[in-house]
Design a protein around this motif. Structure first.
Motif, PDB file in Angstrom:
ATOM      1  N   LEU A  22      14.617  21.380  -2.534  1.00  0.00           N
ATOM      2  CA  LEU A  22      13.716  22.523  -2.612  1.00  0.00           C
ATOM      3  C   LEU A  22      13.168  22.744  -4.014  1.00  0.00           C
ATOM      4  O   LEU A  22      12.094  23.310  -4.169  1.00  0.00           O
ATOM      5  CB  LEU A  22      14.425  23.791  -2.134  1.00  0.00           C
ATOM      6  CG  LEU A  22      14.841  23.805  -0.666  1.00  0.00           C
ATOM      7  CD1 LEU A  22      15.604  25.084  -0.352  1.00  0.00           C
ATOM      8  CD2 LEU A  22      13.637  23.637   0.248  1.00  0.00           C
ATOM      9  N   TRP A  23      13.880  22.320  -5.039  1.00  0.00           N
ATOM     10  CA  TRP A  23      13.458  22.527  -6.413  1.00  0.00           C
ATOM     11  C   TRP A  23      12.573  21.360  -6.838  1.00  0.00           C
ATOM     12  O   TRP A  23      13.029  20.243  -6.993  1.00  0.00           O
ATOM     13  CB  TRP A  23      14.673  22.666  -7.326  1.00  0.00           C
ATOM     14  CG  TRP A  23      15.465  23.880  -6.965  1.00  0.00           C
ATOM     15  CD1 TRP A  23      16.563  23.933  -6.156  1.00  0.00           C
ATOM     16  CD2 TRP A  23      15.184  25.219  -7.351  1.00  0.00           C
ATOM     17  NE1 TRP A  23      16.991  25.222  -6.023  1.00  0.00           N
ATOM     18  CE2 TRP A  23      16.158  26.043  -6.742  1.00  0.00           C
ATOM     19  CE3 TRP A  23      14.204  25.807  -8.138  1.00  0.00           C
ATOM     20  CZ2 TRP A  23      16.187  27.423  -6.921  1.00  0.00           C
ATOM     21  CZ3 TRP A  23      14.237  27.187  -8.306  1.00  0.00           C
ATOM     22  CH2 TRP A  23      15.210  27.975  -7.706  1.00  0.00           C
ATOM     23  N   ALA A  24      11.308  21.638  -7.027  1.00  0.00           N
ATOM     24  CA  ALA A  24      10.308  20.595  -7.308  1.00  0.00           C
ATOM     25  C   ALA A  24      10.719  19.652  -8.427  1.00  0.00           C
ATOM     26  O   ALA A  24      10.583  18.433  -8.305  1.00  0.00           O
ATOM     27  CB  ALA A  24       8.960  21.250  -7.627  1.00  0.00           C
ATOM     28  N   LEU A  25      11.211  20.191  -9.521  1.00  0.00           N
ATOM     29  CA  LEU A  25      11.509  19.343 -10.676  1.00  0.00           C
ATOM     30  C   LEU A  25      12.694  18.412 -10.430  1.00  0.00           C
ATOM     31  O   LEU A  25      12.836  17.408 -11.118  1.00  0.00           O
ATOM     32  CB  LEU A  25      11.716  20.193 -11.925  1.00  0.00           C
ATOM     33  CG  LEU A  25      10.471  20.969 -12.378  1.00  0.00           C
ATOM     34  CD1 LEU A  25      10.779  21.821 -13.597  1.00  0.00           C
ATOM     35  CD2 LEU A  25       9.291  20.050 -12.626  1.00  0.00           C
ATOM     36  N   ASN A  26      13.538  18.714  -9.431  1.00  0.00           N
ATOM     37  CA  ASN A  26      14.639  17.807  -9.082  1.00  0.00           C
ATOM     38  C   ASN A  26      14.117  16.460  -8.600  1.00  0.00           C
ATOM     39  O   ASN A  26      14.814  15.449  -8.702  1.00  0.00           O
ATOM     40  CB  ASN A  26      15.544  18.417  -8.019  1.00  0.00           C
ATOM     41  CG  ASN A  26      16.468  19.473  -8.587  1.00  0.00           C
ATOM     42  OD1 ASN A  26      16.611  19.617  -9.793  1.00  0.00           O
ATOM     43  ND2 ASN A  26      17.095  20.235  -7.709  1.00  0.00           N
ATOM     44  N   TRP A  27      12.901  16.422  -8.069  1.00  0.00           N
ATOM     45  CA  TRP A  27      12.323  15.152  -7.622  1.00  0.00           C
ATOM     46  C   TRP A  27      12.063  14.219  -8.806  1.00  0.00           C
ATOM     47  O   TRP A  27      11.834  13.027  -8.617  1.00  0.00           O
ATOM     48  CB  TRP A  27      11.062  15.397  -6.790  1.00  0.00           C
ATOM     49  CG  TRP A  27      11.425  15.901  -5.434  1.00  0.00           C
ATOM     50  CD1 TRP A  27      11.518  17.205  -5.036  1.00  0.00           C
ATOM     51  CD2 TRP A  27      11.797  15.113  -4.310  1.00  0.00           C
ATOM     52  NE1 TRP A  27      11.921  17.260  -3.730  1.00  0.00           N
ATOM     53  CE2 TRP A  27      12.099  15.987  -3.257  1.00  0.00           C
ATOM     54  CE3 TRP A  27      11.906  13.735  -4.089  1.00  0.00           C
ATOM     55  CZ2 TRP A  27      12.498  15.543  -2.000  1.00  0.00           C
ATOM     56  CZ3 TRP A  27      12.300  13.290  -2.840  1.00  0.00           C
ATOM     57  CH2 TRP A  27      12.588  14.188  -1.812  1.00  0.00           C
ATOM     58  N   GLY A  28      12.167  14.721 -10.020  1.00  0.00           N
ATOM     59  CA  GLY A  28      12.030  13.900 -11.209  1.00  0.00           C
ATOM     60  C   GLY A  28      13.216  12.970 -11.445  1.00  0.00           C
ATOM     61  O   GLY A  28      13.174  12.139 -12.343  1.00  0.00           O
ATOM     62  N   ARG A  29      14.261  13.087 -10.629  1.00  0.00           N
ATOM     63  CA  ARG A  29      15.404  12.169 -10.730  1.00  0.00           C
ATOM     64  C   ARG A  29      15.525  11.292  -9.486  1.00  0.00           C
ATOM     65  O   ARG A  29      16.467  10.533  -9.342  1.00  0.00           O
ATOM     66  CB  ARG A  29      16.701  12.931 -11.003  1.00  0.00           C
ATOM     67  CG  ARG A  29      17.090  13.945  -9.972  1.00  0.00           C
ATOM     68  CD  ARG A  29      18.403  14.637 -10.391  1.00  0.00           C
ATOM     69  NE  ARG A  29      18.670  15.826  -9.620  1.00  0.00           N
ATOM     70  CZ  ARG A  29      19.284  15.838  -8.450  1.00  0.00           C
ATOM     71  NH1 ARG A  29      19.703  14.729  -7.910  1.00  0.00           N
ATOM     72  NH2 ARG A  29      19.490  16.983  -7.818  1.00  0.00           N
ATOM     73  N   TRP A  30      14.556  11.354  -8.600  1.00  0.00           N
ATOM     74  CA  TRP A  30      14.548  10.562  -7.369  1.00  0.00           C
ATOM     75  C   TRP A  30      14.022   9.165  -7.677  1.00  0.00           C
ATOM     76  O   TRP A  30      13.137   9.002  -8.523  1.00  0.00           O
ATOM     77  CB  TRP A  30      13.641  11.268  -6.356  1.00  0.00           C
ATOM     78  CG  TRP A  30      13.498  10.603  -5.030  1.00  0.00           C
ATOM     79  CD1 TRP A  30      14.351  10.719  -3.969  1.00  0.00           C
ATOM     80  CD2 TRP A  30      12.430   9.762  -4.595  1.00  0.00           C
ATOM     81  NE1 TRP A  30      13.877  10.001  -2.917  1.00  0.00           N
ATOM     82  CE2 TRP A  30      12.703   9.388  -3.270  1.00  0.00           C
ATOM     83  CE3 TRP A  30      11.285   9.268  -5.203  1.00  0.00           C
ATOM     84  CZ2 TRP A  30      11.867   8.564  -2.528  1.00  0.00           C
ATOM     85  CZ3 TRP A  30      10.455   8.446  -4.478  1.00  0.00           C
ATOM     86  CH2 TRP A  30      10.739   8.105  -3.158  1.00  0.00           C
ATOM     87  N   GLY A  31      14.542   8.161  -7.021  1.00  0.00           N
ATOM     88  CA  GLY A  31      14.021   6.802  -7.186  1.00  0.00           C
ATOM     89  C   GLY A  31      14.136   6.300  -8.611  1.00  0.00           C
ATOM     90  O   GLY A  31      15.114   6.568  -9.304  1.00  0.00           O
ATOM     91  N   VAL A  32      13.111   5.586  -9.048  1.00  0.00           N
ATOM     92  CA  VAL A  32      13.068   5.015 -10.401  1.00  0.00           C
ATOM     93  C   VAL A  32      11.788   5.454 -11.101  1.00  0.00           C
ATOM     94  O   VAL A  32      10.824   5.863 -10.460  1.00  0.00           O
ATOM     95  CB  VAL A  32      13.140   3.461 -10.370  1.00  0.00           C
ATOM     96  CG1 VAL A  32      14.442   2.989  -9.742  1.00  0.00           C
ATOM     97  CG2 VAL A  32      11.948   2.860  -9.652  1.00  0.00           C
TER      98      VAL A  32
END
Length: 180
Positions: A86-96
């Protein structure tokens, strides 16, 4: 709902990234203002394992929720625990790290009061063109200033499709200043 004419080319791409294909199926989905909530958006939370106690209203920012359901339907790994999506900025640690953004990359942005997450569909000299949820209270495409970019992430378990590359687009249209 059909794509705006300046983005109609997205529907004609052969072999698009799976996340783009799934996101386009949801284009035009919008929240319902007030005490009513769009059952489609509310269903996304259940689909990806977020309880009603955590996500109880489409008035809660849902760009991260949108990204979670798109990744899930595209058979990509999800952030854990589920509420982290839910926290948009957490997607900054997804994948590579994606480096130079390309079609289908997950982009996170800083905005007043938090962040925003969406999928790269193109860019012009000053902005990224981003397909995301909760952009103007709908799944839509917005131009977001490049200076606001926080992270570019990607995940490919196999070779990238040939369609995955940077796309240079017209700078026509307003810049988004707050996607919430």
């Amino acid at each position: 709902m059909s794509l705006p004419s300046n983005y109609a080319w997205l529907a004609a791409i052969a072999n698009p990234p799976r996340m783009i294909a799934e996101a386009l199926k949801l284009y035009g989905t919008h929240e319902i203002a007030g005490s009513m909530h769009n059952p489609v958006i509310m269903g996304w939370a259940q689909e990806i394992g977020i309880s009603h106690a955590v996500y109880s209203s489409d008035e809660i920012p849902w760009c991260g929720l949108f990204m979670g359901v798109v990744a899930h339907r595209a058979q990509k790994p999800l952030l854990a625990p589920p509420a982290d999506m839910l926290w948009a900025l957490n997607w900054g640690r997804w994948g590579v790290d994606g480096g130079q953004p390309e079609l289908g990359d997950v982009l996170t942005f800083i905005r007043n009061g938090g962040g925003h997450v969406g999928l790269y569909v193109g860019e012009d000299a000053t902005a990224y063109h981003v397909l995301g949820g909760n952009t103007g209270d709908a799944v839509s495409i917005a131009r977001i200033e490049k200076t606001r970019l926080r992270a570019c992430r990607q995940y490919f378990a196999t070779a990238k499709p040939a369609s995955v590359k940077p796309y240079h687009l017209s700078s026509a249209g307003p810049l988004s200043t707050n996607e919430a």
